[in-house]
Design a protein around this motif. Structure first.
Motif, mmCIF file in Angstrom:
data_model
loop_
_atom_site.group_PDB
_atom_site.id
_atom_site.type_symbol
_atom_site.label_atom_id
_atom_site.label_comp_id
_atom_site.label_asym_id
_atom_site.label_seq_id
_atom_site.Cartn_x
_atom_site.Cartn_y
_atom_site.Cartn_z
ATOM 1 N N ILE A 35 5.844 -0.556 5.234
ATOM 2 C CA ILE A 35 5.641 -0.591 3.788
ATOM 3 C C ILE A 35 4.420 0.203 3.354
ATOM 4 N N TYR A 36 3.411 0.301 4.227
ATOM 5 C CA TYR A 36 2.162 0.963 3.868
ATOM 6 C C TYR A 36 2.036 2.389 4.415
ATOM 7 N N ARG A 37 3.043 2.907 5.064
ATOM 8 C CA ARG A 37 2.889 4.183 5.759
ATOM 9 C C ARG A 37 2.552 5.327 4.811
ATOM 10 N N GLU A 38 3.212 5.383 3.659
ATOM 11 C CA GLU A 38 2.959 6.473 2.711
ATOM 12 C C GLU A 38 1.510 6.456 2.237
ATOM 13 N N GLN A 39 0.976 5.279 1.963
ATOM 14 C CA GLN A 39 -0.408 5.180 1.525
ATOM 15 C C GLN A 39 -1.382 5.479 2.660
ATOM 16 N N GLU A 40 -1.093 4.941 3.855
ATOM 17 C CA GLU A 40 -1.998 5.137 4.989
ATOM 18 C C GLU A 40 -2.122 6.623 5.348
ATOM 19 N N GLU A 41 -1.059 7.375 5.183
ATOM 20 C CA GLU A 41 -1.100 8.803 5.498
ATOM 21 C C GLU A 41 -1.809 9.616 4.428
ATOM 22 N N HIS A 42 -2.149 8.982 3.318
ATOM 23 C CA HIS A 42 -2.901 9.667 2.266
ATOM 24 C C HIS A 42 -4.343 9.158 2.192
ATOM 25 N N GLU A 100 -17.455 7.633 3.412
ATOM 26 C CA GLU A 100 -16.656 8.233 2.340
ATOM 27 C C GLU A 100 -15.180 8.203 2.711
ATOM 28 N N TRP A 101 -14.436 7.437 1.959
ATOM 29 C CA TRP A 101 -12.982 7.378 2.069
ATOM 30 C C TRP A 101 -12.413 7.885 0.751
ATOM 31 N N ARG A 102 -11.476 8.824 0.839
ATOM 32 C CA ARG A 102 -10.950 9.424 -0.375
ATOM 33 C C ARG A 102 -9.444 9.212 -0.470
ATOM 34 N N CYS A 103 -8.989 8.935 -1.676
ATOM 35 C CA CYS A 103 -7.561 8.766 -1.941
ATOM 36 C C CYS A 103 -6.893 10.132 -1.984
ATOM 37 N N GLY A 104 -5.844 10.311 -1.198
ATOM 38 C CA GLY A 104 -5.148 11.579 -1.166
ATOM 39 C C GLY A 104 -4.265 11.827 -2.365
ATOM 40 N N PHE A 105 -4.076 10.816 -3.209
ATOM 41 C CA PHE A 105 -3.243 10.976 -4.400
ATOM 42 C C PHE A 105 -4.060 11.421 -5.604
ATOM 43 N N TYR A 144 -12.159 -0.946 0.078
ATOM 44 C CA TYR A 144 -12.106 -0.647 -1.348
ATOM 45 C C TYR A 144 -10.995 0.364 -1.653
ATOM 46 N N LEU A 145 -10.760 1.273 -0.731
ATOM 47 C CA LEU A 145 -9.634 2.199 -0.891
ATOM 48 C C LEU A 145 -8.313 1.447 -0.819
ATOM 49 N N ASP A 146 -8.234 0.434 0.052
ATOM 50 C CA ASP A 146 -7.022 -0.397 0.122
ATOM 51 C C ASP A 146 -6.772 -1.103 -1.212
ATOM 52 N N LYS A 147 -7.838 -1.634 -1.811
ATOM 53 C CA LYS A 147 -7.684 -2.299 -3.111
ATOM 54 C C LYS A 147 -7.260 -1.309 -4.182
ATOM 55 N N HIS A 148 -7.774 -0.091 -4.075
ATOM 56 C CA HIS A 148 -7.375 0.951 -5.027
ATOM 57 C C HIS A 148 -5.888 1.264 -4.887
ATOM 58 N N PHE A 149 -5.401 1.337 -3.657
ATOM 59 C CA PHE A 149 -3.969 1.568 -3.438
ATOM 60 C C PHE A 149 -3.142 0.429 -4.037
ATOM 61 N N HIS A 170 -1.667 2.563 -7.006
ATOM 62 C CA HIS A 170 -0.535 3.276 -6.412
ATOM 63 C C HIS A 170 0.485 2.294 -5.830
ATOM 64 N N TYR A 171 0.650 1.202 -6.511
ATOM 65 C CA TYR A 171 1.604 0.187 -6.067
ATOM 66 C C TYR A 171 3.034 0.727 -6.062
ATOM 67 N N ASN A 172 3.334 1.682 -6.934
ATOM 68 C CA ASN A 172 4.698 2.197 -7.051
ATOM 69 C C ASN A 172 5.147 2.937 -5.793
ATOM 70 N N LEU A 173 4.213 3.269 -4.907
ATOM 71 C CA LEU A 173 4.574 3.986 -3.676
ATOM 72 C C LEU A 173 4.970 3.040 -2.547
ATOM 73 N N LEU A 174 4.855 1.737 -2.774
ATOM 74 C CA LEU A 174 5.205 0.769 -1.743
ATOM 75 C C LEU A 174 6.697 0.477 -1.786
ATOM 76 N N ASN A 175 7.299 0.496 -0.626
ATOM 77 C CA ASN A 175 8.703 0.103 -0.509
ATOM 78 C C ASN A 175 8.732 -1.358 -0.101
ATOM 79 N N VAL A 176 8.930 -2.224 -1.076
ATOM 80 C CA VAL A 176 8.829 -3.657 -0.829
ATOM 81 C C VAL A 176 10.165 -4.257 -0.408
ATOM 82 N N SER A 177 11.055 -3.449 0.145
ATOM 83 C CA SER A 177 12.338 -3.960 0.609
ATOM 84 C C SER A 177 12.145 -4.928 1.768
#
Length: 298
Positions: A117-124, A132-137, A147-152, A156-163
């Protein structure tokens, strides 16, 4: 403006009367307005700032289906931290052998990349510096990964596949996540029911990811998965989990070997050219001496 102006009740009463008078269609005398113009401007500036912050807040929140207010963070019933541990275990203890066999994991395999579920975010995630951690989006920077996880989670919740079945953290029991992170509860007494449950999950992963009827590679990987992960799920002292780990090439040793080889080639080339130069010089010297010893004609 001095603080004493704020403490005077008559000023507030006058200001309230001025504001309300604009709505009722009459106005105060010009002289009174001019005397309190600074206070009026200050109050209106505060009101404008409150209005701006309110608009920003309403952009961040949304109304739920039942009319309740929901903030920008969305609750996902899947641990990001344990999913990250499970992914690292898969990449370190399984995928090198899968790549060696040139085997393609089926899409129904729960350790497949698309089932995280988190792969798309983790790769960004861009870790450009130690702090320094930067959001790739959206390129925003943060001091820590949490803090970057909380930002995701909020932006960027719409990028999660919650299936259903997309949470790698659910596989931690089969993949021995607690062993890797060093969870203290491992020292407690073995629970036969939990061990049997994890073994069943582990064997189902082996059957779905490496069906024995899909060829020799799948058969070998099926047996390997059982030995690497499943056989240790027992309270009777089974094999050690994650016992096989691919050897990592020592990059420093590789670079040192290349440099040594280059230096040896340069050394032998220099010796060869030096000897060739000495040999040519000695022959030229002999030729000069031979010419000098010839008798002069009388």
């Amino acid at each position: 403006m001095e603080r004493s102006n704020w403490r005077c009740p008559s000023r507030f009463i006058l200001l309230f009367f001025f504001i309300s008078s604009q709505f009722w269609g009459f106005s105060l005398p010009i002289s009174v307005v001019q005397q309190n113009l600074e206070l009026i401007r200050y109050i209106f500036g505060i009101l404008l700032r409150i209005l701006e912050k309110s608009l920003l807040w309403f952009k961040f929140v949304k109304l739920g289906e039942d009319g309740s207010i929901e903030d920008g963070s969305h609750e996902v019933h899947c641990s990001r931290e344990r999913s990250r541990v499970a992914w690292n275990i898969i990449q370190e203890y399984l995928m090198p052998y899968v790549e060696k066999e040139r085997y393609q994991l089926p899409s129904g395999c729960r350790v497949h990349r698309d089932n995280d579920i988190y792969r798309e975010q983790e790769e960004h995630k861009v870790h450009s510096d130690i702090n320094e951690w930067r959001c790739g989006f959206c390129k925003k920077s943060f001091y820590e990964e949490k803090y970057l996880d909380k930002h995701f989670d909020s932006r960027h919740y719409n990028l999660l596949n919650v299936s259903h079945g997309k949470c790698l953290a659910d596989l931690c029991g089969a993949l021995h996540c607690d062993l890797v992170v060093g969870t203290p509860r491992l020292k407690s007494k073995c629970n036969p029911a939990a061990a049997a449950r994890n073994q069943h999950l582990c064997e189902s992963l082996a059957n779905s990811c490496f069906p024995v009827n899909k060829g020799p590679s799948a058969n070998r990987l099926h047996d390997f998965f059982l030995r690497q992960f499943c056989d240790a799920h027992t309270c009777s002292g089974g094999s050690r989990p994650l016992s096989k780990k691919p050897k990592k090439r020592n990059m420093k040793y590789f670079i040192f070997s290349i440099i040594t080889l280059i230096l040896l080639l340069l050394y032998y080339s220099f010796v060869y050219l030096f000897r060739r130069g000495l040999k040519g010089g000695s022959q030229e010297l002999k030729r000069i001496r031979h010419i000098g010893l010839k008798k002069k004609p009388s």
